[in-house]
Design a protein around this motif. Structure first.
Motif, PDB file in Angstrom:
ATOM      1  N   GLY A  89       0.645  -1.250   0.122  1.00 58.33           N
ATOM      2  CA  GLY A  89       0.068  -0.098  -0.044  1.00 58.33           C
ATOM      3  C   GLY A  89       0.574   1.492  -0.015  1.00 58.33           C
ATOM      4  N   GLY A  90       2.095   1.203  -0.157  1.00 58.83           N
ATOM      5  CA  GLY A  90       2.941   2.502  -0.343  1.00 58.83           C
ATOM      6  C   GLY A  90       3.851   2.640   1.101  1.00 58.83           C
ATOM      7  N   ASP A  91       4.533   3.771   0.875  1.00 56.01           N
ATOM      8  CA  ASP A  91       5.691   4.198   1.819  1.00 56.01           C
ATOM      9  C   ASP A  91       6.713   3.173   2.241  1.00 56.01           C
ATOM     10  N   TYR A  92       7.591   2.852   0.940  1.00 55.13           N
ATOM     11  CA  TYR A  92       8.467   2.237   1.237  1.00 55.13           C
ATOM     12  C   TYR A  92       9.751   2.990   1.716  1.00 55.13           C
ATOM     13  N   THR A  93       9.564   4.301   1.617  1.00 51.92           N
ATOM     14  CA  THR A  93      10.628   5.049   2.497  1.00 51.92           C
ATOM     15  C   THR A  93      10.265   6.109   3.197  1.00 51.92           C
ATOM     16  N   GLU A  94      11.183   6.604   3.925  1.00 50.41           N
ATOM     17  CA  GLU A  94      10.698   7.799   5.069  1.00 50.41           C
ATOM     18  C   GLU A  94      10.901   9.294   4.226  1.00 50.41           C
ATOM     19  N   PHE A  95      11.859   9.201   3.487  1.00 48.15           N
ATOM     20  CA  PHE A  95      12.261  10.561   3.019  1.00 48.15           C
ATOM     21  C   PHE A  95      12.392  10.797   1.507  1.00 48.15           C
ATOM     22  N   GLY A  96      11.943   9.451   0.921  1.00 46.33           N
ATOM     23  CA  GLY A  96      11.813   9.431  -0.757  1.00 46.33           C
ATOM     24  C   GLY A  96      13.273   9.249  -1.339  1.00 46.33           C
ATOM     25  N   MET A  97      14.253   8.862  -0.508  1.00 42.32           N
ATOM     26  CA  MET A  97      15.592   8.705  -1.092  1.00 42.32           C
ATOM     27  C   MET A  97      15.794   7.267  -1.834  1.00 42.32           C
ATOM     28  N   LYS A  98      16.667   7.437  -2.674  1.00 45.38           N
ATOM     29  CA  LYS A  98      16.780   6.350  -3.614  1.00 45.38           C
ATOM     30  C   LYS A  98      17.189   5.193  -2.856  1.00 45.38           C
ATOM     31  N   LYS A  99      18.023   5.472  -1.983  1.00 41.92           N
ATOM     32  CA  LYS A  99      18.646   4.020  -1.061  1.00 41.92           C
ATOM     33  C   LYS A  99      17.564   3.625  -0.306  1.00 41.92           C
ATOM     34  N   GLU A 100      16.806   4.267   0.169  1.00 42.38           N
ATOM     35  CA  GLU A 100      15.699   3.570   0.919  1.00 42.38           C
ATOM     36  C   GLU A 100      14.780   2.761  -0.213  1.00 42.38           C
ATOM     37  N   TYR A 101      14.414   3.417  -1.306  1.00 42.71           N
ATOM     38  CA  TYR A 101      13.838   2.601  -2.226  1.00 42.71           C
ATOM     39  C   TYR A 101      14.640   1.138  -2.490  1.00 42.71           C
ATOM     40  N   GLU A 102      15.880   1.254  -2.795  1.00 41.04           N
ATOM     41  CA  GLU A 102      16.518   0.247  -3.301  1.00 41.04           C
ATOM     42  C   GLU A 102      16.704  -0.921  -1.972  1.00 41.04           C
ATOM     43  N   TRP A 103      16.954  -0.512  -0.718  1.00 44.93           N
ATOM     44  CA  TRP A 103      16.824  -1.359   0.480  1.00 44.93           C
ATOM     45  C   TRP A 103      15.520  -2.166   0.243  1.00 44.93           C
ATOM     46  N   ALA A 104      14.377  -1.428   0.216  1.00 49.88           N
ATOM     47  CA  ALA A 104      13.195  -2.005   0.395  1.00 49.88           C
ATOM     48  C   ALA A 104      12.800  -3.108  -0.850  1.00 49.88           C
ATOM     49  N   VAL A 105      13.085  -2.342  -1.924  1.00 52.41           N
ATOM     50  CA  VAL A 105      12.870  -3.248  -3.224  1.00 52.41           C
ATOM     51  C   VAL A 105      13.890  -4.523  -3.084  1.00 52.41           C
ATOM     52  N   ASP A 106      15.136  -4.604  -2.692  1.00 50.59           N
ATOM     53  CA  ASP A 106      16.072  -5.689  -2.579  1.00 50.59           C
ATOM     54  C   ASP A 106      15.411  -6.633  -1.677  1.00 50.59           C
ATOM     55  N   ILE A 107      14.826  -6.249  -0.442  1.00 43.34           N
ATOM     56  CA  ILE A 107      14.028  -7.303   0.291  1.00 43.34           C
ATOM     57  C   ILE A 107      12.945  -7.809  -0.319  1.00 43.34           C
ATOM     58  N   LEU A 108      11.906  -6.944  -0.976  1.00 43.03           N
ATOM     59  CA  LEU A 108      10.866  -7.505  -1.519  1.00 43.03           C
ATOM     60  C   LEU A 108      11.144  -8.560  -2.939  1.00 43.03           C
ATOM     61  N   SER A 109      12.210  -8.168  -3.338  1.00 44.68           N
ATOM     62  CA  SER A 109      12.312  -9.167  -4.609  1.00 44.68           C
ATOM     63  C   SER A 109      12.742 -10.544  -4.334  1.00 44.68           C
ATOM     64  N   LYS A 110      12.798 -10.850  -3.172  1.00 43.63           N
ATOM     65  CA  LYS A 110      12.911 -12.178  -2.475  1.00 43.63           C
ATOM     66  C   LYS A 110      11.814 -12.755  -2.316  1.00 43.63           C
ATOM     67  N   LEU A 111      10.617 -12.201  -2.586  1.00 46.73           N
ATOM     68  CA  LEU A 111       9.338 -12.623  -2.444  1.00 46.73           C
ATOM     69  C   LEU A 111       9.165 -13.795  -3.709  1.00 46.73           C
ATOM     70  N   ASP A 112       8.463 -14.963  -3.118  1.00 46.78           N
ATOM     71  CA  ASP A 112       8.086 -15.871  -4.181  1.00 46.78           C
ATOM     72  C   ASP A 112       6.925 -15.772  -4.595  1.00 46.78           C
ATOM     73  N   ILE A 113       6.139 -14.767  -4.275  1.00 45.32           N
ATOM     74  CA  ILE A 113       4.826 -14.283  -4.674  1.00 45.32           C
ATOM     75  C   ILE A 113       4.777 -13.035  -5.636  1.00 45.32           C
ATOM     76  N   PRO A 114       4.172 -12.595  -6.655  1.00 49.10           N
ATOM     77  CA  PRO A 114       4.166 -11.391  -7.096  1.00 49.10           C
ATOM     78  C   PRO A 114       3.217 -10.404  -6.347  1.00 49.10           C
ATOM     79  N   TYR A 115       4.060  -9.136  -6.532  1.00 49.86           N
ATOM     80  CA  TYR A 115       3.362  -8.132  -5.732  1.00 49.86           C
ATOM     81  C   TYR A 115       3.320  -6.839  -6.840  1.00 49.86           C
ATOM     82  N   VAL A 116       2.292  -6.054  -6.363  1.00 52.34           N
ATOM     83  CA  VAL A 116       2.312  -4.714  -6.830  1.00 52.34           C
ATOM     84  C   VAL A 116       2.575  -3.683  -5.874  1.00 52.34           C
ATOM     85  N   GLY A 117       2.953  -2.374  -6.264  1.00 56.38           N
ATOM     86  CA  GLY A 117       3.279  -1.197  -5.374  1.00 56.38           C
ATOM     87  C   GLY A 117       2.455  -0.169  -5.507  1.00 56.38           C
TER      88      GLY A 117
END
Length: 268
Positions: A89-117
């Motif tokens: 449902g959104g808010d991967y980041t606290e400050f909209g920074m690319k590193k925050e996005y990258e950290w979050a997406v890196d974790i979520l990329s390990k999901l075995d189930i497809p997701y939408v953001g």
């Protein structure tokens, strides 16, 4: 002396290049993921096309909760045979920074189930919306799961200082008039729901009237408020379901049958 020191100087200069870090809002991504929604939506639609019963998860607000998000991924992967897809449902980041996005997406990329953001209000800060567009695609999008159309919206009006059409009624009109894809029921998903400080509450009643024009509107989904919420906001029978932030270690699990739906709060 000059010829002796020049190679040393060049070595120091070249090695120092590895120490250069770009501005946190420069938008240059260091991960390979792009257009996550565009990639995962066809997977979701194809996998659910012939199913009578659909099960999906609503979760969100993972900012600053990387350990909890990792635990969520591990937990969900144990249920990959019984859950069809996930909506973040959104808010991967606290400050909209690319590193925050990258950290979050890196974790979520390990999901075995497809997701939408979906995009959250914190994700818009700085040039965070541009990073979101690169990683996930459009801020407003839809997909169809069997006979149910999921309409996913950017509702973070305050972050745009009303300079951006949020919610985008033009997009909603296009979705209403789209006759190229068959569906008989609708679910609306957003980050910030009507009445919240992020929503353009000057148009909240018009918004509700508009989305009720969709075929058999089942319910609405939101994140943002960091707490579980089940409310008939407009006293019109349309329930808004809000999920907790991931730090509270729970999520909502919905089951759609041909005639009805149920939901559960699942702790992990």
């Amino acid at each position: 002396m000059y010829k002796q020191t020049l190679p040393l100087f060049l070595c120091i200069l070249l090695s120092a290049c590895d120490l250069i870090d770009y501005h946190p809002y420069d938008g240059r991504l260091t991960i390979s993921e792009r257009d996550i929604n565009g990639h995962n939506i066809p997977l979701i639609e194809a996998a659910t096309k012939d199913k009578d019963t659909i099960r999906f998860v609503l979760m969100g607000d993972t900012q600053r909760s990387y350990d909890e998000t990792e635990d969520f991924v591990k937990h969900i992967n144990t249920k990959k045979d019984s859950i069809d897809f996930i909506i973040h449902g959104g808010d991967y980041t606290e400050f909209g920074m690319k590193k925050e996005y990258e950290w979050a997406v890196d974790i979520l990329s390990k999901l075995d189930i497809p997701y939408v953001g979906l995009i959250g209000n914190h994700d818009v800060i700085g040039n965070g919306d541009q990073v979101f567009n690169k990683l996930f695609g459009r801020e407003n999008f839809s997909f169809i799961v069997r006979d149910v159309k999921f309409v996913c919206l950017n509702t973070n009006a305050i972050e745009y200082d009303y300079s951006h059409p949020v919610p985008d009624f033009g997009f909603l009109k296009e979705e209403l008039q789209d006759s190229t894809r068959h569906y008989s029921r609708t679910v609306i998903a957003m980050h910030a729901r009507p009445g919240s400080e992020q929503f353009d509450n000057n148009v909240k009643d018009v918004f509700q009237l508009y989305i009720r024009e969709f075929p058999s509107l089942q319910f609405c989904l939101n994140a943002h408020n960091h707490q579980l919420q089940v409310e008939d906001l407009f006293d019109d029978g349309i329930i808004y379901y809000g999920c907790s932030n991931i730090a509270k270690r729970n999520y909502l699990l919905f089951t759609l049958t041909p005639d009805d739906y149920t939901y559960e709060v699942i702790d992990f």
